[in-house]
Design a protein around this motif. Structure first.
Motif, PDB file in Angstrom:
ATOM      1  N   UNK A 512       8.437  -0.327   9.602  1.00  0.00           N
ATOM      2  CA  UNK A 512       8.263  -1.039   8.324  1.00  0.00           C
ATOM      3  C   UNK A 512       7.182  -0.379   7.478  1.00  0.00           C
ATOM      4  N   UNK A 513       6.175   0.245   8.120  1.00  0.00           N
ATOM      5  CA  UNK A 513       5.119   0.903   7.348  1.00  0.00           C
ATOM      6  C   UNK A 513       5.694   2.009   6.470  1.00  0.00           C
ATOM      7  N   UNK A 517       5.547   2.002   2.437  1.00  0.00           N
ATOM      8  CA  UNK A 517       4.920   3.081   1.667  1.00  0.00           C
ATOM      9  C   UNK A 517       5.847   3.539   0.548  1.00  0.00           C
ATOM     10  N   UNK A 518       7.137   3.604   0.868  1.00  0.00           N
ATOM     11  CA  UNK A 518       8.117   4.015  -0.140  1.00  0.00           C
ATOM     12  C   UNK A 518       8.184   2.975  -1.262  1.00  0.00           C
ATOM     13  N   UNK A 519       8.164   1.700  -0.887  1.00  0.00           N
ATOM     14  CA  UNK A 519       8.193   0.626  -1.894  1.00  0.00           C
ATOM     15  C   UNK A 519       6.958   0.683  -2.800  1.00  0.00           C
ATOM     16  N   UNK A 551      -1.696  -5.348   5.797  1.00  0.00           N
ATOM     17  CA  UNK A 551      -3.066  -4.833   5.855  1.00  0.00           C
ATOM     18  C   UNK A 551      -3.204  -3.554   5.033  1.00  0.00           C
ATOM     19  N   UNK A 552      -2.200  -2.695   5.109  1.00  0.00           N
ATOM     20  CA  UNK A 552      -2.211  -1.453   4.310  1.00  0.00           C
ATOM     21  C   UNK A 552      -2.053  -1.763   2.825  1.00  0.00           C
ATOM     22  N   UNK A 553      -1.201  -2.741   2.520  1.00  0.00           N
ATOM     23  CA  UNK A 553      -0.883  -3.059   1.133  1.00  0.00           C
ATOM     24  C   UNK A 553      -2.116  -3.513   0.349  1.00  0.00           C
ATOM     25  N   UNK A 554      -2.923  -4.411   0.931  1.00  0.00           N
ATOM     26  CA  UNK A 554      -4.085  -4.927   0.194  1.00  0.00           C
ATOM     27  C   UNK A 554      -5.155  -3.858  -0.023  1.00  0.00           C
TER      28      UNK A 554
END
Length: 936
Positions: A512-513, A517-519, A551-554
């Protein structure tokens, strides 16, 4: 040349101080052009107004001051400068109003008071001047002069602007509007519109709107004179400001024809107005014609859809007349379907904006919901089915594409109808077949349709079994970003519909990561159209269910800002997707608590037991919340809440409320939330929406109300709107924390003003607060007692204590005897205020319980000085109330207690306690019940 607005402002200030007003104006003007911050913009306009005052350019000074006031209505400097400018322009009454506002904000300012006196005297002098003044400022002459200036091409630009603004103001006043109307004004306004000059067109249309407001006869006459065809033509232009102004004019006319907003003083003209149904149908038909006309701009089409959305469905379902809706379905449903069936990528597409088709879907939904019976709904369905069938042609793929796009549009509108259309013969098969087409446009339309169809669970199994493989192939092979992103969202949605995380973890051969990342990459790519980027947000709404992804998104600041910016668009799907992603990031969704015994049993039987991801633990959630707050999530949420009800669904409101509650968890963050508009945004969420959403929003309000200054958090009348949501939490069905924080909020409010206390009483909170005073839970009992301590200042509350047949006073007296010091402080405070305000309660206190004297003595000897002081005040109130009651007290050990305390040496730390004891003894001496020590 500087490009920093703040530096330009400072430069302007230096020029102003040096009396170089021309250069100061230049600096401020340049800063205004470059600046994007609203607060700074107000300061710049205010400062430029000061320059114009010094240059004696009073009209410009008034205009700039008005712009500053539009941004901040309580800007005292801007108000005063406008007052000065208006006085110089001879508009004394308006100048007086501004000076009055200044004096209200700063009542001790002598300068404001002097200005008010001077203006008042001047106004009175002019009024006394009589007829000559009235002739000089004749409305008819002013109207004539304005039109002369506006229609003279050689007039100075500044004069034309001033005349246009004055005309708009005059049109909003009843006397002015009537004079314009009677003096051939509508014809002259039509001439202004025909000049093709955008500023003059806007001035004319806005003046017409003012003239129509609240006056049915005048609105009808103006409609007939201008002609509905002309009005719709003007609304169709590709100029957002003009299109919106004409839309507002048509809305104002429609309001009058529907009988909305008609004021009492227009009652006499009602009799001469003919039946308005014919005019309303004519307007409706022209709006429906606009939907399918190629001559209409995308903005014009949006305006027509918005007017239909607002005026056709019933506002109150109790009203049985839904004839307008039935009329639109019979005469215009196919036209609305044609709009939702448009494909922007095809050459024959009507002019559209990014919101046109979604707005059309919203209209389809509103019309369907407004139907009253099954025959009406069947008629709606049959029209849709027949129109869609007429478009399906295996020999003509372009025509078939429009049919599938229509189904996709209906799927975003009425849920039940969309499900039935999916069951039409060949529709599902055609959608799947189009996915396998070599043409990109076929894939694009089919993928979108599959995504919308996957939310209809009865069809999801068919789609999962047939569409997943195709979507995976499309995702891997296509180089078209628009198709790729839609395929990704489709896979995520289908995985979710299938009830397995396979849809989230296995698609596109990656974790999903990787997909997230693509999104995020698509989301930040501003070269991609907004319609495509919204799919990236929807993808993230699914992918952020994964703890690593959220967690990566924020931590991705550009992606967050891009998402917040998209949230400002009027798109139902984007709002819901943004809210869903934020719920996932803050872990504010509902989770089931695992029962330890059942977990052990599952492990014993070798069943899979879901474990909490490390990044879903509290520390990580708190970090994510802090990161979102820093990124400005509150401002984004506040903007989302302002969206139209058709865009902001109840489900979206609930999600936003959940996020707000998570953000309010840490008391240190609540000030930031209030400063960024969170308090204001929460109020409508607490009043409208799902039951869960209202509870969550009310709880968030309670958290803010518990520790914030109400005047700062909820300024003006807004604070009274918060009371009901807080009271709604005083319910046994709510959890203890919700009860407790609601009580804290009400305690804070009840300590501010009697008007607020009265509001709490009117919301029938008193019985609930009393119930919590009986609670076994110490904190709840304490909070309720503290709230009651503040409420007893109110006379109506006092009267309830005085009334016969209740145990309210007994409860407070017994709470004074509790071991919990905080409860004692609150209860003793309440009893002190009650006995001071109501003498009847002094004698009643001695009758409610046999323990009253023992409790009073304990209070007067308490180690806690605050409790002791309140106990002595109660004793003083009892002694002061009645001589017989005083005698009764003197005959007890209370006299020794009062003597012991009163004889103590003066001590600054407890002087207030000693003084009350001495006052009690003095009052007893005045009654002759005890003698001074020297006479004993």
């Amino acid at each position: 040349q500087m490009e920093d607005p703040i530096q330009l402002k400072e430069e302007g200030n230096k020029y102003f101080q040096a009396s170089d007003y021309e250069k100061a104006v230049q600096s401020y003007t340049q800063a205004i052009k470059l600046n994007k911050d609203k607060a700074l913009q107000a300061v710049l306009y205010r400062n430029r107004a000061a320059c114009f005052l010094r240059k004696e350019e009073y009209a410009k000074a008034a205009s700039d001051a008005s712009r500053a006031i539009d941004i901040n209505a309580s800007d005292i400097k801007a108000l005063y400068r406008r007052s000065q400018a208006l006085e110089k322009l001879g508009k004394l009454d308006q100048a007086f109003k501004d000076a009055q506002k200044c004096a209200t904000i700063e009542p001790r300012n002598k300068n404001f008071q002097e200005t008010l006196r001077r203006l008042g005297a001047n106004i009175q002098e002019k009024v006394n001047a009589g007829g000559a003044l009235r002739i000089q400022f004749s409305t008819d002459m002013r109207v004539q002069k304005m039109f002369e200036i506006l229609l003279d091409e050689n007039s100075e630009k500044e004069k034309r602007e001033k005349a246009a603004n004055n005309l708009i103001v005059l049109g909003r006043e009843e006397a002015g509007a009537e004079r314009i109307f009677q003096n051939n004004g509508v014809s002259l306004l039509l001439q202004l519109i025909e000049t093709k000059n955008a500023e003059l067109i806007l001035a004319a249309v806005r003046t017409l709107s003012g003239m129509c407001t609240g006056h049915k006869a005048r609105a009808t006459a103006i409609l007939h004179y201008l002609g509905i065809d002309n009005i719709c033509m003007w609304m169709s232009v590709d100029n957002e400001e003009i299109s919106l102004a004409v839309c507002n004019l048509l809305q104002t006319i429609t309001d009058c024809l529907l009988g909305q907003g008609t004021e009492e003083h227009h009652g006499k003209e009602e009799a001469v107005v003919l039946d308005t149904k014919k005019d309303l149908r004519m307007i409706t038909m022209r709006l429906l014609d606009m939907l399918v006309s190629k001559k209409v701009s995308g903005q014009g089409r949006d305006r027509a859809l918005n007017l239909l959305n607002k005026n056709i469905p019933r506002k109150d379902l109790k009203d049985h007349d839904n004839s307008r809706t039935v009329f639109v379905i019979d005469n215009g449903l196919k036209k609305i379907l044609k709009v939702v069936g448009q494909i922007p990528e095809m050459p024959d597409c009507l002019p559209l904006t990014e919101n046109t088709q979604l707005t059309a879907s919203v209209l389809l939904n509103k019309l369907y919901d407004d139907l009253r019976c099954d025959p009406e709904r069947d008629n709606y369905r049959v029209i849709c089915e027949e129109y869609i069938k007429s478009k399906i042609d295996p020999q003509n793929m372009d025509k078939t594409l429009h049919a599938i796009q229509m189904v996709s549009g209906v799927l975003q509108g009425p849920f039940d109808l969309g499900n039935k259309l999916l069951g039409m013969k060949g529709v599902m098969e055609m959608m799947v077949a189009l996915c396998g087409s070599e043409r990109e446009i076929d894939q694009l339309v089919a993928v979108e349709a599959l995504i919308h169809a996957s939310t209809k669970l009865s069809r999801a199994t068919f789609i999962i079994s047939n569409g997943v493989t195709l979507l995976k192939e499309i995702y891997k092979k296509t180089k078209n970003e628009k198709i790729k992103i839609r395929a990704l969202v489709g896979l995520c949605k289908l995985g979710s519909a299938g009830g397995t995380d396979y849809g989230l973890r296995q698609f596109a051969e990656g974790s999903t990561e990787k997909l997230a990342r693509q999104c995020r990459k698509w989301l930040c790519n501003t070269s991609i159209d907004a319609r495509t980027r919204k799919w990236a947000v929807e993808g993230l709404a699914y992918l952020t269910l994964d703890a690593d992804v959220k967690d990566d998104f924020v931590e991705d600041e550009p992606a967050l800002q891009a998402m917040f910016e998209l949230a400002k668009t009027s798109d139902k799907t984007i709002l819901y997707s943004v809210a869903s992603a934020l719920v996932n990031c803050t872990n504010s969704y509902d989770t089931k608590e695992l029962v330890p015994e059942l977990v052990q049993l599952a492990k014993f039987s070798k069943q899979h037991v879901p474990e909490e991801h490390p990044k879903d633990k509290k520390d990580f959630v708190v970090k994510r919340v802090k990161r979102l707050l820093k990124a400005g999530v509150v401002s984004a949420l506040a903007c989302m809440v302002k969206a139209d009800s058709a865009i902001l669904t109840d489900q979206s409101k609930e999600l936003i409320a959940r996020v707000f509650l998570a953000l309010c968890e840490d008391p240190k963050d609540r000030g930031t939330i209030v400063a960024q508009g969170g308090g204001k945004a929460l109020i409508p969420l607490a009043v409208e929406g799902t039951e869960v959403g209202k509870i969550k929003a009310s709880h968030a309000l309670a958290k803010i109300a518990a520790i914030s200054n109400p005047d700062m958090a909820f300024p003006g009348e807004r604070v009274y709107e918060v009371v009901r949501p807080l009271v709604s939490l005083l319910n046994t069905e709510r959890d203890g924390l919700q009860n407790y924080e609601a009580l804290l909020g009400l305690t804070n409010f009840s300590g501010r003003s009697d008007k607020l206390r009265m509001k709490i009483v009117k919301e029938k909170a008193l019985p609930d607060i009393e119930n919590y005073m009986f609670e076994n839970h110490d904190q709840l009992r304490q909070a309720a007692t503290e709230c009651m301590c503040n409420l007893v200042v109110n006379k109506e509350v006092q009267e309830r204590f005085v009334a016969d047949g209740n145990d309210r006073l007994k409860l407070v007296v017994l709470l004074c005897g509790e071991d919990d010091e905080k409860v004692q402080v609150a209860a003793a405070g309440a009893l002190a205020m009650l006995t001071a305000a109501q003498k009847k309660l002094c004698s009643k206190m001695t009758e409610v319980t046999t323990q009253w004297l023992e409790i009073l003595q304990r209070l007067c000897l308490h180690d806690n000085m605050e409790v002791q002081h309140r106990g002595l005040v109660i004793a003083f109130n009892l002694i002061s109330a009645d001589k017989d009651l005083a005698k009764k007290l003197v005959e007890t050990e209370l006299l020794e207690i009062l003597t012991y305390v009163g004889k103590q040496e003066d001590d600054p730390k407890k002087q207030h306690i000693i003084n009350v004891a001495r006052d009690c003894l003095t009052r007893c001496m005045d009654y002759g019940l005890i003698k001074p020590l020297s006479q004993a």
